[in-house]
Motif scaffolding. Structure first.
Motif, PDB file in Angstrom:
ATOM      1  N   VAL A   1       0.723  -1.306  -0.027  1.00 50.31           N
ATOM      2  CA  VAL A   1       0.065   0.012  -0.086  1.00 50.31           C
ATOM      3  C   VAL A   1       0.903   1.335  -0.123  1.00 50.31           C
ATOM      4  CG1 VAL A   1      -1.628   1.324   1.174  1.00 50.31           C
ATOM      5  CG2 VAL A   1      -1.932  -1.323   1.260  1.00 50.31           C
ATOM      6  N   TRP A   2       2.036   1.354   0.562  1.00 46.59           N
ATOM      7  CA  TRP A   2       2.685   2.334   0.754  1.00 46.59           C
ATOM      8  C   TRP A   2       3.540   2.821  -0.356  1.00 46.59           C
ATOM      9  CZ3 TRP A   2       8.436   2.324   0.654  1.00 46.59           C
ATOM     10  CH2 TRP A   2       9.003   3.593   1.239  1.00 46.59           C
ATOM     11  N   CYS A   3       3.814   1.615  -1.268  1.00 45.00           N
ATOM     12  CA  CYS A   3       4.211   1.871  -2.876  1.00 45.00           C
ATOM     13  C   CYS A   3       3.326   2.659  -3.473  1.00 45.00           C
ATOM     14  CB  CYS A   3       4.538   0.527  -3.347  1.00 45.00           C
ATOM     15  SG  CYS A   3       5.806  -0.558  -2.484  1.00 45.00           S
ATOM     16  N   ALA A   4       2.039   2.696  -3.184  1.00 45.34           N
ATOM     17  CA  ALA A   4       0.834   3.529  -3.988  1.00 45.34           C
ATOM     18  C   ALA A   4       0.906   4.878  -3.428  1.00 45.34           C
ATOM     19  CB  ALA A   4      -0.496   2.867  -3.741  1.00 45.34           C
ATOM     20  N   ARG A   5       1.916   5.426  -2.601  1.00 41.91           N
ATOM     21  CA  ARG A   5       1.543   6.645  -1.832  1.00 41.91           C
ATOM     22  C   ARG A   5       1.472   7.672  -2.909  1.00 41.91           C
ATOM     23  NH1 ARG A   5       6.497   4.593  -1.917  1.00 41.91           N
ATOM     24  NH2 ARG A   5       8.212   5.842  -2.014  1.00 41.91           N
ATOM     25  N   ASP A   6       2.644   7.952  -3.883  1.00 39.37           N
ATOM     26  CA  ASP A   6       2.702   9.092  -4.620  1.00 39.37           C
ATOM     27  C   ASP A   6       1.444   8.963  -5.730  1.00 39.37           C
ATOM     28  OD1 ASP A   6       4.903  10.137  -3.269  1.00 39.37           O
ATOM     29  OD2 ASP A   6       6.171   9.514  -4.858  1.00 39.37           O
ATOM     30  N   LEU A   7       1.153   7.683  -6.041  1.00 33.00           N
ATOM     31  CA  LEU A   7      -0.077   7.780  -6.844  1.00 33.00           C
ATOM     32  C   LEU A   7      -1.237   8.125  -6.310  1.00 33.00           C
ATOM     33  CD1 LEU A   7       0.962   4.495  -8.879  1.00 33.00           C
ATOM     34  CD2 LEU A   7       1.063   6.701  -9.839  1.00 33.00           C
ATOM     35  N   VAL A   8      -1.492   8.058  -5.082  1.00 31.89           N
ATOM     36  CA  VAL A   8      -2.927   8.223  -4.204  1.00 31.89           C
ATOM     37  C   VAL A   8      -2.850   9.665  -3.897  1.00 31.89           C
ATOM     38  CG1 VAL A   8      -4.009   8.135  -2.439  1.00 31.89           C
ATOM     39  CG2 VAL A   8      -3.163   5.919  -3.286  1.00 31.89           C
TER      40      VAL A   8
ATOM     41  N   GLY B   1       4.306 -12.199  11.016  1.00 31.93           N
ATOM     42  CA  GLY B   1       4.941 -12.746  10.181  1.00 31.93           C
ATOM     43  C   GLY B   1       6.258 -11.795   9.476  1.00 31.93           C
ATOM     44  N   ASP B   2       6.659 -11.074  10.227  1.00 35.65           N
ATOM     45  CA  ASP B   2       7.916 -10.347   9.968  1.00 35.65           C
ATOM     46  C   ASP B   2       7.558  -9.242   8.875  1.00 35.65           C
ATOM     47  OD1 ASP B   2      10.235  -9.268  10.785  1.00 35.65           O
ATOM     48  OD2 ASP B   2      11.514 -10.235   9.409  1.00 35.65           O
ATOM     49  N   GLU B   3       6.460  -9.002   8.439  1.00 39.99           N
ATOM     50  CA  GLU B   3       5.915  -8.252   7.244  1.00 39.99           C
ATOM     51  C   GLU B   3       5.482  -6.969   7.817  1.00 39.99           C
ATOM     52  OE1 GLU B   3       3.227 -10.640   5.105  1.00 39.99           O
ATOM     53  OE2 GLU B   3       4.841 -11.645   4.153  1.00 39.99           O
ATOM     54  N   ILE B   4       5.419  -5.781   6.918  1.00 38.23           N
ATOM     55  CA  ILE B   4       4.893  -4.523   7.341  1.00 38.23           C
ATOM     56  C   ILE B   4       3.239  -4.640   7.206  1.00 38.23           C
ATOM     57  CG2 ILE B   4       4.791  -2.288   6.605  1.00 38.23           C
ATOM     58  CD1 ILE B   4       7.909  -2.698   5.627  1.00 38.23           C
ATOM     59  N   GLN B   5       2.604  -4.375   8.336  1.00 37.56           N
ATOM     60  CA  GLN B   5       1.191  -4.832   8.213  1.00 37.56           C
ATOM     61  C   GLN B   5       0.279  -3.664   8.194  1.00 37.56           C
ATOM     62  OE1 GLN B   5      -0.139  -7.718   7.669  1.00 37.56           O
ATOM     63  NE2 GLN B   5       1.589  -9.103   8.461  1.00 37.56           N
ATOM     64  N   ILE B   6      -0.768  -3.631   7.161  1.00 39.13           N
ATOM     65  CA  ILE B   6      -1.746  -2.447   7.096  1.00 39.13           C
ATOM     66  C   ILE B   6      -2.336  -2.197   8.374  1.00 39.13           C
ATOM     67  CG2 ILE B   6      -3.488  -3.823   6.051  1.00 39.13           C
ATOM     68  CD1 ILE B   6      -2.352  -0.196   5.007  1.00 39.13           C
ATOM     69  N   THR B   7      -2.696  -3.357   8.933  1.00 38.27           N
ATOM     70  CA  THR B   7      -3.430  -3.500  10.321  1.00 38.27           C
ATOM     71  C   THR B   7      -2.671  -2.875  11.294  1.00 38.27           C
ATOM     72  OG1 THR B   7      -4.343  -5.798   9.806  1.00 38.27           O
ATOM     73  CG2 THR B   7      -4.822  -5.160  11.993  1.00 38.27           C
ATOM     74  N   ASP B   8      -1.495  -2.877  11.508  1.00 42.73           N
ATOM     75  CA  ASP B   8      -0.795  -2.352  12.627  1.00 42.73           C
ATOM     76  C   ASP B   8      -0.699  -0.636  12.342  1.00 42.73           C
ATOM     77  OD1 ASP B   8      -0.075  -4.708  13.612  1.00 42.73           O
ATOM     78  OD2 ASP B   8       2.070  -4.822  12.745  1.00 42.73           O
ATOM     79  N   ALA B   9      -0.535  -0.181  10.936  1.00 42.31           N
ATOM     80  CA  ALA B   9      -0.622   1.179  10.641  1.00 42.31           C
ATOM     81  C   ALA B   9      -1.959   1.736  10.876  1.00 42.31           C
ATOM     82  CB  ALA B   9      -0.203   1.360   9.225  1.00 42.31           C
ATOM     83  N   MET B  10      -3.152   0.859  10.808  1.00 41.97           N
ATOM     84  CA  MET B  10      -4.524   1.202  11.063  1.00 41.97           C
ATOM     85  C   MET B  10      -4.443   1.541  12.543  1.00 41.97           C
ATOM     86  SD  MET B  10      -6.958  -0.396   8.183  1.00 41.97           S
ATOM     87  CE  MET B  10      -6.665  -1.974   8.966  1.00 41.97           C
ATOM     88  N   LEU B  11      -3.895   0.753  13.225  1.00 43.52           N
ATOM     89  CA  LEU B  11      -4.186   0.718  14.891  1.00 43.52           C
ATOM     90  C   LEU B  11      -3.467   2.113  15.260  1.00 43.52           C
ATOM     91  CD1 LEU B  11      -4.637  -0.574  17.207  1.00 43.52           C
ATOM     92  CD2 LEU B  11      -2.671  -1.778  17.267  1.00 43.52           C
TER      93      LEU B  11
ATOM     94  N   ALA C   1       5.326   4.707   6.423  1.00 44.38           N
ATOM     95  CA  ALA C   1       6.540   5.198   5.918  1.00 44.38           C
ATOM     96  C   ALA C   1       7.976   4.678   7.204  1.00 44.38           C
ATOM     97  CB  ALA C   1       6.800   6.539   5.714  1.00 44.38           C
ATOM     98  N   GLY C   2       7.103   4.522   8.273  1.00 42.88           N
ATOM     99  CA  GLY C   2       8.126   3.953   9.259  1.00 42.88           C
ATOM    100  C   GLY C   2       8.647   2.489   9.089  1.00 42.88           C
ATOM    101  N   GLN C   3       7.877   1.708   8.083  1.00 41.27           N
ATOM    102  CA  GLN C   3       8.387   0.464   7.843  1.00 41.27           C
ATOM    103  C   GLN C   3       8.525  -0.631   8.969  1.00 41.27           C
ATOM    104  OE1 GLN C   3       9.640  -0.108   4.281  1.00 41.27           O
ATOM    105  NE2 GLN C   3       8.628   1.850   3.929  1.00 41.27           N
ATOM    106  N   THR C   4       7.605  -0.278   9.949  1.00 34.96           N
ATOM    107  CA  THR C   4       7.609  -1.028  11.273  1.00 34.96           C
ATOM    108  C   THR C   4       7.091  -2.649  10.623  1.00 34.96           C
ATOM    109  OG1 THR C   4       6.942   0.689  12.604  1.00 34.96           O
ATOM    110  CG2 THR C   4       7.069  -1.212  13.439  1.00 34.96           C
ATOM    111  N   ARG C   5       7.945  -3.632  11.174  1.00 39.09           N
ATOM    112  CA  ARG C   5       7.588  -5.019  10.874  1.00 39.09           C
ATOM    113  C   ARG C   5       6.626  -5.485  12.068  1.00 39.09           C
ATOM    114  NH1 ARG C   5      10.847  -7.629   6.901  1.00 39.09           N
ATOM    115  NH2 ARG C   5      12.187  -6.034   5.954  1.00 39.09           N
ATOM    116  N   GLY C   6       5.473  -6.273  11.739  1.00 42.97           N
ATOM    117  CA  GLY C   6       4.686  -7.005  12.469  1.00 42.97           C
ATOM    118  C   GLY C   6       4.426  -8.562  12.422  1.00 42.97           C
TER     119      GLY C   6
END
Ligand code: G1P
Length: 290
Positions: free
Chosen positions: A116-123, A228-238, A221-226
């Motif tokens: 999702v972050w990869c779409a930041r400039d397009l959004v 499965g060691d992945e950057i999760q949209i759920t964590d960013a929404m929280l 943009a903080g790229q925090t892992r959650g």
């Protein structure tokens, strides 16, 4: 009046390992449910809800998705020559117009939040819809996203479509906790991605349709892992929940997880049974099989 939702993001970079060998040379999003690629069904949902710009976050070997959402000049010439007007019109109906699609590449499989972050400039600096293309939704009336937009028009902020899920499945999803609601909408009080079995805060799972405010990109943009060691949209929404309202929305309809074999096959049956021209014949064949 909340800012209009004009753009939708479709993360389509996944490898589709659960569908090998079908997905060896073909993106999983191009597998068909009846006669339309899964991704076309999801784009249909967005465009029928009024989305004007379609942003695909892709990866290697996904070029055919871009071709699918372009004109096929040779094919159209042949159809025209043969007087196949209905087919020509159907192709034109499905196609977003010039300049209505954008494609960017995720480059590394770092998770849904990263995609999702990869779409930041397009959004840019406007709220947007996020539709996970593994999930197809069948509804009787308005599509899932159209229902969410109706709620958003009243509430603004962020909206997450949710559904009730069996307790033994909750660890496979993002799960929200909610406060007392009105109708089908509930204020979100917390969320967790893939909770350990037995620890989920409710039975309401995030099913793959979101309306999000652009501030989500600052957090991603903080790229925090959650999980499965992945950057999760759920964590960013929280994290965004601390600053902005989120509503969980129990949409009317049924979802199919086309990322699993059973879900994909069930979607094919369910969507085929809704198609006027094959419904009766297909039903008769199914009866013979079962
Ligand atoms: C993603 C989301 C999860 C959501 C799910 C719905 O997980 O991270 O919150 O519940 O989609 O399908 P994934 O299926 O990519 O593991």
């Amino acid at each position: 009046m909340p800012a209009p939702i004009r753009k939708a993001v479709f993360p389509v970079a996944g490898l589709g390992t659960r569908f090998l060998p079908a997905t060896k040379a073909m993106p999983k999003e191009m597998l068909t449910v009846v006669d339309r690629p899964v991704i076309q069904h999801v784009v249909d949902e967005a465009s029928s809800a009024g989305i004007e710009h379609f942003i695909f976050v892709t990866g290697r070997n996904k070029g055919v998705i871009e071709d699918h959402f372009d004109k096929q000049v040779e094919l159209e010439a042949v159809l025209r020559e043969r007087g196949k007007t209905a087919e020509l019109e159907a192709l034109a109906r499905d196609l977003p117009g010039p300049g209505q699609t954008s494609f960017t590449r995720q480059q590394a499989p770092l998770g849904l939040g990263h995609a999702v972050w990869c779409a930041r400039d397009l959004v840019g600096n406007e709220p947007f819809a996020l539709l996970l293309p593994d999930v197809l939704v069948q509804t009787e009336g308005k599509s899932c996203l159209a229902q969410m937009l109706e709620l958003y028009a009243k509430t603004g902020g962020n909206v997450i479509a949710v559904e009730e899920t069996d307790p033994e499945e909750l660890h496979n999803y993002g799960v929200v906790s909610v406060g007392p609601g009105a109708g089908a909408a509930f204020p979100v009080t917390g969320m967790v991605e893939k909770p350990a079995p037995g620890t989920a805060p409710s039975n309401l799972t995030i099913m793959g349709r979101y309306i999000l405010q652009p501030e989500i990109f600052d957090i991603l943009a903080g790229q925090t892992r959650g999980a499965g060691d992945e950057i999760q949209i759920t964590d960013a929404m929280l994290a965004l929940l601390a600053k902005q309202p989120f509503h969980a929305f129990k949409y009317a309809g049924r979802s199919f997880d086309c990322g699993s074999k059973v879900g994909f096959l069930t979607a094919n049956v369910a969507f085929a049974l809704k198609r006027e021209e094959i419904r009766v014949a297909f039903y008769d064949e199914l009866k013979k099989l079962i």
